[in-house]
Write a protein that holds these residues in place. Structure first.
Motif, short mmCIF file in Angstrom:
data_model
loop_
_atom_site.label_atom_id
_atom_site.label_comp_id
_atom_site.label_asym_id
_atom_site.label_seq_id
_atom_site.Cartn_x
_atom_site.Cartn_y
_atom_site.Cartn_z
N LEU A 55 1.45 11.80 -3.73
CA LEU A 55 2.42 11.37 -2.73
C LEU A 55 3.56 12.36 -2.65
CD1 LEU A 55 2.74 7.66 -3.93
CD2 LEU A 55 1.56 8.43 -1.86
N GLU B 174 0.62 4.97 0.38
CA GLU B 174 -0.37 5.96 0.82
C GLU B 174 0.24 6.82 1.92
OE1 GLU B 174 -3.05 8.33 1.28
OE2 GLU B 174 -3.91 6.72 0.05
N ASP B 175 0.14 8.12 1.78
CA ASP B 175 0.73 9.02 2.78
C ASP B 175 -0.26 9.52 3.82
OD1 ASP B 175 -0.49 10.56 0.68
OD2 ASP B 175 0.55 12.34 1.42
N ASN B 176 -1.55 9.32 3.60
CA ASN B 176 -2.56 9.81 4.53
C ASN B 176 -2.80 8.74 5.61
OD1 ASN B 176 -5.16 10.18 5.78
ND2 ASN B 176 -5.66 11.65 4.17
N LEU C 70 0.86 -1.17 0.00
CA LEU C 70 0.00 0.00 0.00
C LEU C 70 0.90 1.22 0.00
CD1 LEU C 70 -2.72 1.51 0.38
CD2 LEU C 70 -2.42 1.18 2.86
N LYS D 180 -11.22 6.07 -4.27
CA LYS D 180 -11.37 5.77 -2.85
C LYS D 180 -12.82 5.95 -2.42
CE LYS D 180 -6.75 7.16 -1.44
NZ LYS D 180 -5.97 8.21 -0.74
N ASP E 239 -1.56 5.26 -4.36
CA ASP E 239 -2.17 6.58 -4.39
C ASP E 239 -1.39 7.43 -5.39
OD1 ASP E 239 -3.83 8.72 -3.73
OD2 ASP E 239 -2.64 9.30 -1.99
N THR F 39 3.22 -0.97 4.11
CA THR F 39 2.87 0.41 3.79
C THR F 39 4.11 1.24 3.52
OG1 THR F 39 0.92 0.23 5.19
CG2 THR F 39 1.62 2.44 4.59
N ASP G 3 -6.32 7.25 5.67
CA ASP G 3 -6.60 6.30 4.59
C ASP G 3 -5.88 4.97 4.81
OD1 ASP G 3 -8.33 8.03 3.34
OD2 ASP G 3 -6.88 8.70 1.83
N VAL G 4 -4.67 5.03 5.36
CA VAL G 4 -3.94 3.79 5.68
C VAL G 4 -4.76 2.98 6.69
CG1 VAL G 4 -1.88 2.83 6.81
CG2 VAL G 4 -1.65 4.71 5.16
N THR H 96 -7.13 6.12 -5.57
CA THR H 96 -6.99 7.56 -5.39
C THR H 96 -8.33 8.23 -5.17
OG1 THR H 96 -6.08 9.56 -6.45
CG2 THR H 96 -7.09 7.92 -7.89
#
Length: 143
Positions: free
Chosen positions: A66, A14-16, A12, A115, A63, A38, A19-20, A93
């Motif tokens: 990023l 993903e920076d949020n 995965l 998303k 995503d 992650t 959302d993670v 996304t």
């Protein structure tokens, strides 16, 4: 399942943090037996994929927005690397822009997923991903 090992390995990107957490909870609530690794930015994602000690993922959830290296750059690096080019990449996304979708498919993304807005929709998306990408699709062996 068509896989030789029992647990699905997912990267995965993903920076949020929210959302993670949602992704992890959705996989858990969908009873999807997966190990989710992650990466919080594109550089970390490529480092993970190039590290021989890291498990090779069955697919990447990527995503687009990023830090350090955006999702499109990650996708381009994956498709440009002989070891990684067959790795399924599912863009996940919040962007609904047709231009983003078009460029991702031009760069050979395997899927473009928007998303979900609720936890229930996230669970349903995860179940769809599991059914299609793990139970139905026959993927090439890891390099």
């Amino acid at each position: 399942m068509t896989k030789d090992h029992s647990t699905t390995e997912i990267l995965l990107v993903e920076d949020n943090p929210g959302d993670v957490r949602l992704v992890h909870e959705a996989f858990r609530d969908a009873d999807f037996d997966a190990t989710i690794h992650t990466a919080i930015d594109g550089v970390e994602a490529i480092d993970f994929l190039m590290d021989e000690a890291s498990p090779f993922p069955d697919f990447v959830l990527l995503d687009l927005n990023l830090p350090r290296k955006d999702g499109l750059e990650v996708l381009q690096e994956i498709r440009g690397d002989a070891k990684l080019q067959r790795l399924p990449v599912l863009v996940l996304t919040s962007s609904t822009a047709r231009e983003d979708m078009a460029v991702c498919y031009e760069e050979q993304a395997n899927a473009y997923l928007t998303k979900p807005t609720s936890p229930e929709e996230f669970i349903e998306l995860v179940r769809s991903v599991e059914e299609f990408w793990i139970e139905r699709v026959r993927l090439p062996p890891c390099p």
